[in-house]
Design an enzyme around this catalytic site. Structure first.
Site, mmCIF file in Angstrom:
data_model
loop_
_atom_site.group_PDB
_atom_site.id
_atom_site.type_symbol
_atom_site.label_atom_id
_atom_site.label_comp_id
_atom_site.label_asym_id
_atom_site.label_seq_id
_atom_site.Cartn_x
_atom_site.Cartn_y
_atom_site.Cartn_z
ATOM 1 N N ARG A 186 -9.246 0.296 8.774
ATOM 2 C CA ARG A 186 -8.908 -1.085 9.230
ATOM 3 C C ARG A 186 -9.908 -1.705 10.156
ATOM 4 O O ARG A 186 -9.780 -2.948 10.762
ATOM 5 C CB ARG A 186 -7.574 -1.210 9.980
ATOM 6 C CG ARG A 186 -6.684 -0.591 9.224
ATOM 7 C CD ARG A 186 -5.135 -0.716 9.926
ATOM 8 N NE ARG A 186 -4.240 0.283 9.026
ATOM 9 C CZ ARG A 186 -3.110 -0.124 8.816
ATOM 10 N NH1 ARG A 186 -2.659 -1.248 8.964
ATOM 11 N NH2 ARG A 186 -2.376 0.866 8.230
ATOM 12 N N ARG A 197 12.383 -5.404 4.830
ATOM 13 C CA ARG A 197 12.037 -4.071 4.643
ATOM 14 C C ARG A 197 12.848 -3.194 5.331
ATOM 15 O O ARG A 197 13.041 -3.455 6.561
ATOM 16 C CB ARG A 197 10.678 -3.890 4.629
ATOM 17 C CG ARG A 197 10.355 -2.306 4.664
ATOM 18 C CD ARG A 197 8.807 -2.022 4.672
ATOM 19 N NE ARG A 197 8.026 -2.421 6.027
ATOM 20 C CZ ARG A 197 6.943 -2.183 6.281
ATOM 21 N NH1 ARG A 197 5.935 -1.671 5.265
ATOM 22 N NH2 ARG A 197 6.439 -2.642 7.606
ATOM 23 N N ARG A 241 0.230 -9.030 13.434
ATOM 24 C CA ARG A 241 -0.357 -8.068 12.354
ATOM 25 C C ARG A 241 -1.247 -8.666 11.524
ATOM 26 O O ARG A 241 -2.274 -8.210 11.036
ATOM 27 C CB ARG A 241 0.814 -7.169 11.773
ATOM 28 C CG ARG A 241 1.248 -6.066 12.744
ATOM 29 C CD ARG A 241 2.657 -5.479 12.053
ATOM 30 N NE ARG A 241 2.622 -4.810 10.887
ATOM 31 C CZ ARG A 241 3.482 -4.595 10.315
ATOM 32 N NH1 ARG A 241 4.830 -4.884 10.455
ATOM 33 N NH2 ARG A 241 3.342 -3.890 9.027
ATOM 34 N N ARG A 271 11.607 -1.236 10.966
ATOM 35 C CA ARG A 271 10.583 -1.037 11.759
ATOM 36 C C ARG A 271 10.759 -1.946 13.163
ATOM 37 O O ARG A 271 10.562 -2.902 12.763
ATOM 38 C CB ARG A 271 9.104 -0.876 10.978
ATOM 39 C CG ARG A 271 8.852 0.810 10.534
ATOM 40 C CD ARG A 271 7.669 0.621 9.706
ATOM 41 N NE ARG A 271 6.649 -0.004 9.988
ATOM 42 C CZ ARG A 271 5.390 -0.033 9.292
ATOM 43 N NH1 ARG A 271 5.458 0.597 7.876
ATOM 44 N NH2 ARG A 271 4.604 -0.542 9.384
ATOM 45 N N LYS A 294 0.632 -1.392 0.043
ATOM 46 C CA LYS A 294 -0.051 0.087 0.107
ATOM 47 C C LYS A 294 0.893 1.254 -0.129
ATOM 48 O O LYS A 294 0.459 2.353 -0.747
ATOM 49 C CB LYS A 294 -1.009 0.133 1.216
ATOM 50 C CG LYS A 294 -1.839 -1.333 1.256
ATOM 51 C CD LYS A 294 -2.654 -1.136 2.661
ATOM 52 C CE LYS A 294 -1.922 -1.179 3.974
ATOM 53 N NZ LYS A 294 -1.338 -2.473 4.280
HETATM 54 P P1 AP5 Z 1 5.028 -1.252 1.722
HETATM 55 O O1 AP5 Z 1 4.488 -0.737 0.578
HETATM 56 O O2 AP5 Z 1 5.627 -0.939 2.897
HETATM 57 O O3 AP5 Z 1 3.718 -2.352 2.101
HETATM 58 P P2 AP5 Z 1 2.534 -1.552 3.007
HETATM 59 O O4 AP5 Z 1 1.246 -2.471 2.596
HETATM 60 O O5 AP5 Z 1 2.411 -0.213 2.927
HETATM 61 O O6 AP5 Z 1 2.918 -2.032 4.610
HETATM 62 P P3 AP5 Z 1 2.958 -1.973 5.857
HETATM 63 O O7 AP5 Z 1 3.846 -2.501 6.949
HETATM 64 O O8 AP5 Z 1 3.410 -0.241 5.817
HETATM 65 O O9 AP5 Z 1 1.356 -1.705 6.253
HETATM 66 P P4 AP5 Z 1 0.787 -1.664 7.677
HETATM 67 O O10 AP5 Z 1 -0.771 -1.591 7.497
HETATM 68 O O11 AP5 Z 1 1.277 -2.732 8.459
HETATM 69 O O12 AP5 Z 1 1.672 -0.435 8.461
HETATM 70 P P5 AP5 Z 1 1.077 0.955 8.598
HETATM 71 O O13 AP5 Z 1 2.415 1.764 8.542
HETATM 72 O O14 AP5 Z 1 0.130 1.388 7.571
HETATM 73 O O15 AP5 Z 1 5.669 -2.657 1.210
HETATM 74 C C1 AP5 Z 1 6.272 -3.747 1.957
HETATM 75 C C2 AP5 Z 1 7.635 -4.082 1.546
HETATM 76 O O16 AP5 Z 1 7.487 -4.809 0.218
HETATM 77 C C3 AP5 Z 1 8.607 -2.916 1.265
HETATM 78 O O17 AP5 Z 1 10.022 -3.252 1.420
HETATM 79 C C4 AP5 Z 1 8.341 -2.666 -0.348
HETATM 80 O O18 AP5 Z 1 9.606 -2.290 -0.979
HETATM 81 C C5 AP5 Z 1 8.154 -4.074 -0.811
HETATM 82 N N1 AP5 Z 1 7.277 -4.200 -2.139
HETATM 83 C C6 AP5 Z 1 6.360 -3.314 -2.463
HETATM 84 N N2 AP5 Z 1 5.728 -3.788 -3.266
HETATM 85 C C7 AP5 Z 1 6.521 -4.817 -3.860
HETATM 86 C C8 AP5 Z 1 6.490 -5.815 -4.960
HETATM 87 N N3 AP5 Z 1 5.495 -5.492 -5.984
HETATM 88 N N4 AP5 Z 1 7.374 -6.882 -4.927
HETATM 89 C C9 AP5 Z 1 8.170 -7.073 -3.933
HETATM 90 N N5 AP5 Z 1 8.281 -6.375 -2.981
HETATM 91 C C10 AP5 Z 1 7.535 -5.285 -2.792
HETATM 92 O O19 AP5 Z 1 0.531 1.081 10.200
HETATM 93 C C11 AP5 Z 1 1.367 0.730 10.923
HETATM 94 C C12 AP5 Z 1 0.507 0.305 12.369
HETATM 95 O O20 AP5 Z 1 -0.039 1.864 12.513
HETATM 96 C C13 AP5 Z 1 -0.526 -0.448 12.518
HETATM 97 O O21 AP5 Z 1 -0.034 -1.735 12.683
HETATM 98 C C14 AP5 Z 1 -1.513 0.145 13.561
HETATM 99 O O22 AP5 Z 1 -0.965 0.086 14.650
HETATM 100 C C15 AP5 Z 1 -1.404 1.532 13.291
HETATM 101 N N6 AP5 Z 1 -2.501 2.123 12.263
HETATM 102 C C16 AP5 Z 1 -2.314 2.692 11.157
HETATM 103 N N7 AP5 Z 1 -3.509 2.800 10.635
HETATM 104 C C17 AP5 Z 1 -4.434 2.523 11.465
HETATM 105 C C18 AP5 Z 1 -5.667 2.331 11.551
HETATM 106 N N8 AP5 Z 1 -6.652 2.937 10.563
HETATM 107 N N9 AP5 Z 1 -6.455 1.784 12.489
HETATM 108 C C19 AP5 Z 1 -5.892 1.295 13.682
HETATM 109 N N10 AP5 Z 1 -4.509 1.385 13.550
HETATM 110 C C20 AP5 Z 1 -3.903 1.860 12.622
#
Ligand code: AP5
Length: 211
Positions: free
Chosen positions: A88, A127, A167, A156, A13
């Site tokens: 979420r 990552r 997660r 992270r 994402k």
């Molecule tokens: P990446 O693009 O970083 O993936 P992502 O889906 O953004 O993963 P996140 O871990 O950031 O999502 P998340 O939802 O757990 O964390 P967030 O920060 O939003 O890609 C992942 C890896 O794969 C990277 O190394 C990338 O380079 C690689 N990659 C990408 N595309 C690829 C491809 N095609 N092929 C190969 N490799 C590839 O949230 C963190 C925390 O915040 C949550 O756990 C929660 O505690 C809190 N939080 C955030 N929003 C909320 C909410 N709405 N409600 C409650 N808690 C929340």
């Protein structure tokens, strides 16, 4: 145009959001980035959120809806927004619907980035992210400079194996039902194969939006 990016942690994402935003000419909002920046700045919101985030748990719905309500009302988001990981839980989807309705708006489409769990674990275990601008990297070493802003690359805390496992469990229990909620609400939804090159995934996502 208001687009919700949906998918497991590590589905891509954060990688796709800026690309889609550029293609569609709208900004992004990533609650994970907002919360990490608040934690780094040591604000009360950030310190509360950090306790949940480091374990891989969800931050309470009220906190998220506060961020969303405040942000979407700002003129910078009048044209639309790519929402990265912002919805979420079903109560968050309901709260977002109500907040947007007050502004006379609604979610236009939900894109579900689909990746198998073993690929998710592989991606998150290797990552690195920029401590400054949060750009994710597939290669490099801790301490390397970010190609975008010059910040330092870090691992992270929630990319440790135990937190990744948690997660994924949280996603299945609390987040997966959100996609069905949107479908039942009549919102346009599409599942996008999020494997293959980053360019190929962007092309599929834009195709799903009819671009
Ligand atoms: P990446 O693009 O970083 O993936 P992502 O889906 O953004 O993963 P996140 O871990 O950031 O999502 P998340 O939802 O757990 O964390 P967030 O920060 O939003 O890609 C992942 C890896 O794969 C990277 O190394 C990338 O380079 C690689 N990659 C990408 N595309 C690829 C491809 N095609 N092929 C190969 N490799 C590839 O949230 C963190 C925390 O915040 C949550 O756990 C929660 O505690 C809190 N939080 C955030 N929003 C909320 C909410 N709405 N409600 C409650 N808690 C929340």
């Amino acid at each position: 145009m208001i687009i919700v990016l949906f998918g497991k942690p590590g589905a891509g994402k954060g990688t796709q959001a800026p690309r889609l935003a550029e293609a569609l000419g709208v900004p992004t909002l990533a609650t994970g980035d907002v919360l990490r920046a608040a934690a780094q700045a040591g604000t009360a919101l950030g310190l509360e959120a950090k306790g949940y985030m480091d374990k891989g748990a969800l931050v309470p719905d009220g906190v998220i809806l506060g961020i969303v309500g405040e942000t979407l009302a700002s003129p910078a988001y009048a044209k639309g927004v790519i929402l990265d990981g912002v919805v979420r839980t079903v109560p968050q989807a309901e709260g977002m619907r109500d907040a947007l309705a007050r502004l006379g708006r609604r979610v236009d489409a939900v894109l579900n980035f689909d990746v198998a769990n073993d690929e998710i674990v592989r991606r998150l275990s290797s990552r690195l992210v920029c401590a400054g601008c949060q750009t994710p990297y597939m290669a490099g070493a801790v301490g390397d400079p970010c190609a975008k802003c010059g910040g330092k690359l870090v691992r992270r805390k929630d990319d440790e194996p135990e937190a990744i496992r948690h997660r994924l469990e949280v996603f299945e229990a609390q987040t997966a039902p959100v996609f069905e909620w949107y479908r039942a609400a009549g919102t346009r939804v599409a599942t996008v194969d999020a494997t293959g090159t980053v360019d190929a995934v962007t092309a599929r996502a834009l195709g799903a939006l009819g671009r």
